[in-house]
Write an enzyme that holds these catalytic residues in place. Structure first.
Site, short mmCIF file in Angstrom:
data_model
loop_
_atom_site.label_atom_id
_atom_site.label_comp_id
_atom_site.label_asym_id
_atom_site.label_seq_id
_atom_site.Cartn_x
_atom_site.Cartn_y
_atom_site.Cartn_z
N LYS A 189 -39.04 -39.67 1.13
CA LYS A 189 -38.34 -40.16 2.33
C LYS A 189 -38.54 -41.67 2.51
O LYS A 189 -37.67 -42.34 3.07
CB LYS A 189 -38.77 -39.37 3.56
CG LYS A 189 -40.25 -39.50 3.96
CD LYS A 189 -40.52 -40.62 4.92
CE LYS A 189 -42.00 -40.83 5.13
NZ LYS A 189 -42.28 -41.92 6.09
N THR A 246 -37.70 -41.80 9.63
CA THR A 246 -37.97 -42.99 8.83
C THR A 246 -36.70 -43.74 8.47
O THR A 246 -36.70 -44.97 8.37
CB THR A 246 -38.72 -42.60 7.55
OG1 THR A 246 -39.82 -41.76 7.90
CG2 THR A 246 -39.26 -43.82 6.84
#
Length: 340
Positions: A189, A246
């Site tokens: 991620k 994120t």
């Protein structure tokens, strides 16, 4: 039983975790720099990485690993992936009594392409290795904004013990045993967040960001399943939860790096102006290497690697992705991993 806890690494996330566990358990926080440790003891806050957040009175701050680890049964490693092994090697002669090392890092080791739990297994054989992960922006957690995480360890009873350390009225902790899936999700991620930030920095829209997040999730799941992770992990807090936070948050360091790259700044200029680590910059290459070793394509990660290595411009990288041949949306291997 009252657990004694050590948090190794006094960056923003390590400090946030120490603040969390130090409020209810005897805890210590290790800072590499003696000057930072002294400042934190005097001011009771980390002015460098998490200014304005008060440290609990019961939290001891030190630059001595020996002092930090004295009596600790559970150790949280809040050291970036590129320095993880070095610091853990310093822990090794002091490891008597340590039952579990829980990684807070979200990266892949350069040179070996190992996950952090695999590094723990090499340096501290016989000590349980796990991970705490999820959509956990450090300041929000430290300031008590509602948040949640997953604590993954091979042993369920040990996972519940760690869960009890971090679970509070504002921070929900869930347990799991899929250490592999959680670690791959966390490392991937960060690389995807750089891609999402690049799209935003180029001035592209919400559709582009949504595509990068969604196809990033597909890459994350593809690699995670190939390495033995569970499909459901990638639809939970460790996967889609952390990925969305994120890729979308202006507080995300990896997204910030991507945004600046999209605006045309050089990586050296961006990194030199940051005092916190964006794991995705260093993990892009090892992540792609790990995928290639298993015969997998990760096109978004590959383009991020090309950008951070200076082989491709951000605009060209996005066009490279758009020019890829058409294909079915879902990988059969992922679908087979779903429960009946």
């Amino acid at each position: 039983m009252v657990e004694r806890v050590a948090v190794i690494g006094a960056g923003s996330w390590g400090t946030a975790m120490a603040t969390l566990v130090g409020a209810t358990h005897p805890s210590s926080l290790w800072a590499r720099a003696p000057g930072l440790a002294a400042s934190m003891r005097e001011t009771r806050q980390n002015a460098t990485y998490l200014p304005g957040v008060e440290l609990p009175e019961g939290l001891a701050v030190t630059s001595s690993l020996e002092e930090a680890l004295e009596g600790a049964r559970i150790v949280f490693m809040a050291v970036p992936s590129h320095g993880f092994r070095e610091v853990l090697t310093g822990v090794q002669p002091l490891a008597d009594g340590i039952e579990a090392v829980v990684s807070l890092a979200k990266g892949i080791e350069i040179g070996t392409n190992l996950r952090m739990s695999q590094v723990v297994a090499e340096v501290l054989p016989g000590v349980a290795a796990g991970v705490l992960t999820g959509p956990n922006l450090a300041r929000e957690v430290a300031e008590g904004h509602p948040a949640a995480c997953v604590v993954a360890l091979p042993d369920e009873d040990l996972a519940r013990r760690v869960q009890a350390l971090v679970h509070t009225g504002t921070f929900r902790a869930y347990t799991g045993t899929d250490v592999v899936g959680c670690e791959i999700a966390g490392a991937t991620k960060n690389v995807m967040a750089i891609a999402a930030g690049i799209g935003d920095g180029l001035g592209l829209g919400d559709n582009t960001r949504a595509v990068l997040i969604t196809r990033g999730l597909a890459e994350l799941g593809r690699l995670g399943v190939a390495l033995g992770g569970k499909v459901l992990t990638f639809g939970g807090l460790a996967g889609v939860g952390d990925l969305v936070a994120t890729c979308a948050s202006p507080k995300s360091r990896n997204r910030m790096v991507g945004f600046a790259l999209g605006e045309g700044r050089s990586l050296d200029d961006i990194v030199s102006g940051m005092h916190m680590v964006a794991e995705g910059v260093k993990s892009a290459g090892p992540l792609v290497g790990l995928a290639q070793a298993h015969g997998l394509e990760m096109p978004i990660a590959e383009q991020v690697q090309a950008i951070v290595e200076g082989r491709c411009s951000p605009a060209d990288a996005l066009m490279n992705l758009m020019r890829r041949p058409s294909r079915p949306e879902w990988d059969e291997a992922l679908l087979r991993g779903l429960p009946a």
